[in-house]
Design a protein around this motif. Structure first.
Motif, short mmCIF file in Angstrom:
data_model
loop_
_atom_site.label_atom_id
_atom_site.label_comp_id
_atom_site.label_asym_id
_atom_site.label_seq_id
_atom_site.Cartn_x
_atom_site.Cartn_y
_atom_site.Cartn_z
N GLY A 1 5.18 58.17 -27.63
CA GLY A 1 6.39 57.40 -27.34
C GLY A 1 6.27 56.51 -26.12
N ALA A 2 5.67 57.01 -25.05
CA ALA A 2 5.52 56.20 -23.84
C ALA A 2 4.64 54.99 -24.11
CB ALA A 2 4.96 57.04 -22.69
N ALA A 3 3.60 55.17 -24.92
CA ALA A 3 2.70 54.06 -25.25
C ALA A 3 3.44 53.01 -26.09
CB ALA A 3 1.47 54.57 -25.96
N LEU A 4 4.24 53.44 -27.06
CA LEU A 4 5.00 52.49 -27.88
C LEU A 4 6.02 51.74 -27.04
CD1 LEU A 4 3.56 54.07 -30.12
CD2 LEU A 4 5.68 53.98 -31.42
N PHE A 5 6.67 52.43 -26.14
CA PHE A 5 7.60 51.79 -25.21
C PHE A 5 6.88 50.70 -24.42
CE2 PHE A 5 9.34 51.39 -20.95
CZ PHE A 5 10.70 51.25 -21.17
N GLU A 6 5.71 51.02 -23.88
CA GLU A 6 4.97 50.07 -23.05
C GLU A 6 4.44 48.89 -23.88
OE1 GLU A 6 3.61 48.64 -19.38
OE2 GLU A 6 5.13 50.10 -19.94
N VAL A 7 3.95 49.14 -25.08
CA VAL A 7 3.49 48.05 -25.95
C VAL A 7 4.66 47.11 -26.25
CG1 VAL A 7 2.68 47.47 -28.28
CG2 VAL A 7 1.52 49.25 -26.96
N VAL B 1 -0.25 53.38 -35.43
CA VAL B 1 -0.67 52.74 -34.18
C VAL B 1 -2.09 52.23 -34.32
CG1 VAL B 1 0.86 54.17 -32.78
CG2 VAL B 1 -1.53 54.85 -33.07
N ALA B 2 -2.39 51.22 -33.51
CA ALA B 2 -3.75 50.72 -33.35
C ALA B 2 -4.18 51.14 -31.96
CB ALA B 2 -3.79 49.21 -33.49
N LEU C 1 2.44 44.04 -30.59
CA LEU C 1 1.06 44.07 -30.11
C LEU C 1 1.04 43.69 -28.64
CD1 LEU C 1 1.02 42.63 -33.14
CD2 LEU C 1 -1.37 42.52 -32.64
N LEU C 2 0.09 44.24 -27.91
CA LEU C 2 -0.12 43.75 -26.55
C LEU C 2 -0.53 42.29 -26.65
CD1 LEU C 2 -2.03 46.69 -24.84
CD2 LEU C 2 0.39 46.11 -24.66
N GLY D 1 -2.49 42.02 -35.99
CA GLY D 1 -1.12 41.93 -36.47
C GLY D 1 -1.05 41.83 -37.99
N ARG D 2 -1.95 41.04 -38.57
CA ARG D 2 -2.01 40.91 -40.03
C ARG D 2 -2.28 42.26 -40.68
NH1 ARG D 2 -5.99 41.48 -43.01
NH2 ARG D 2 -7.48 41.13 -41.34
N ARG D 3 -3.25 42.99 -40.15
CA ARG D 3 -3.60 44.29 -40.72
C ARG D 3 -2.44 45.28 -40.60
NH1 ARG D 3 -4.47 47.28 -44.25
NH2 ARG D 3 -5.61 49.20 -43.96
#
Length: 157
Positions: A17-23, A64-65, A87-88, A97-99
């Motif tokens: 969750g923290a990573a998704l928030f930051e992305v 996630v990637a 995406l970052l 992004g396409r993938r």
């Protein structure tokens, strides 16, 4: 699974969750500034927290990637709609992004026979059009806990 680069594509798991928030935060700050006001960018995350993203992850539809052990992008979907794709900024423009969009569309098709929808940010409209989506209207972002209204383009394919 990998995408042919050093990127690992995997289901999101508890603790991401923290990573998704930051992305999300970094994506908006780096990619949306030419289309939204500084006030909209500043308020974009509204009252979102990493816990908000943990709740989304718990639904089981987030992919996630990951590169070098760090989440750099993600996609989320529900039947009939790709709900989130972020995406970052430094990863944009290289096909990731396409993938992720393809994965999101696959997930959105599960249990759904009609068009696939997306609420595109204004800055991402061209991306979605290049991948077969067409604009069908305009409105304001409806997913999540935003601050000021965020104009979006309703799209489908």
């Amino acid at each position: 699974m990998t995408d042919g680069t050093d990127t690992l594509l995997r289901p999101a798991r508890a603790g991401d969750g923290a990573a998704l928030f930051e992305v999300t935060r970094r994506s908006v700050a780096g990619l949306a500034t030419d289309h939204y006001s500084p006030e909209q960018i500043a308020g974009w995350m509204g009252s979102r927290t990493p816990a908000y993203y943990e709740d989304i992850i718990a639904r089981g539809n987030v992919v996630v990637a990951e590169r070098a052990g760090a989440v750099v992008a993600f996609v989320d979907a529900e039947p009939g709609e790709v709900t989130r794709l972020f995406l970052l900024p430094e990863t944009a423009g290289a096909g990731l992004g396409r993938r992720l969009l393809e994965i999101g569309v696959e997930k959105a098709r599960l249990g759904h026979d009609g068009p696939i929808k997306v609420e595109s940010t204004v800055n991402a409209q061209g991306f979605y059009q290049r991948h077969g989506f067409r604009p069908v209207g305009r409105g304001y972002f409806s997913h999540g806990l935003g601050g000021d209204p965020i104009e979006i383009v309703h799209m489908e394919r």
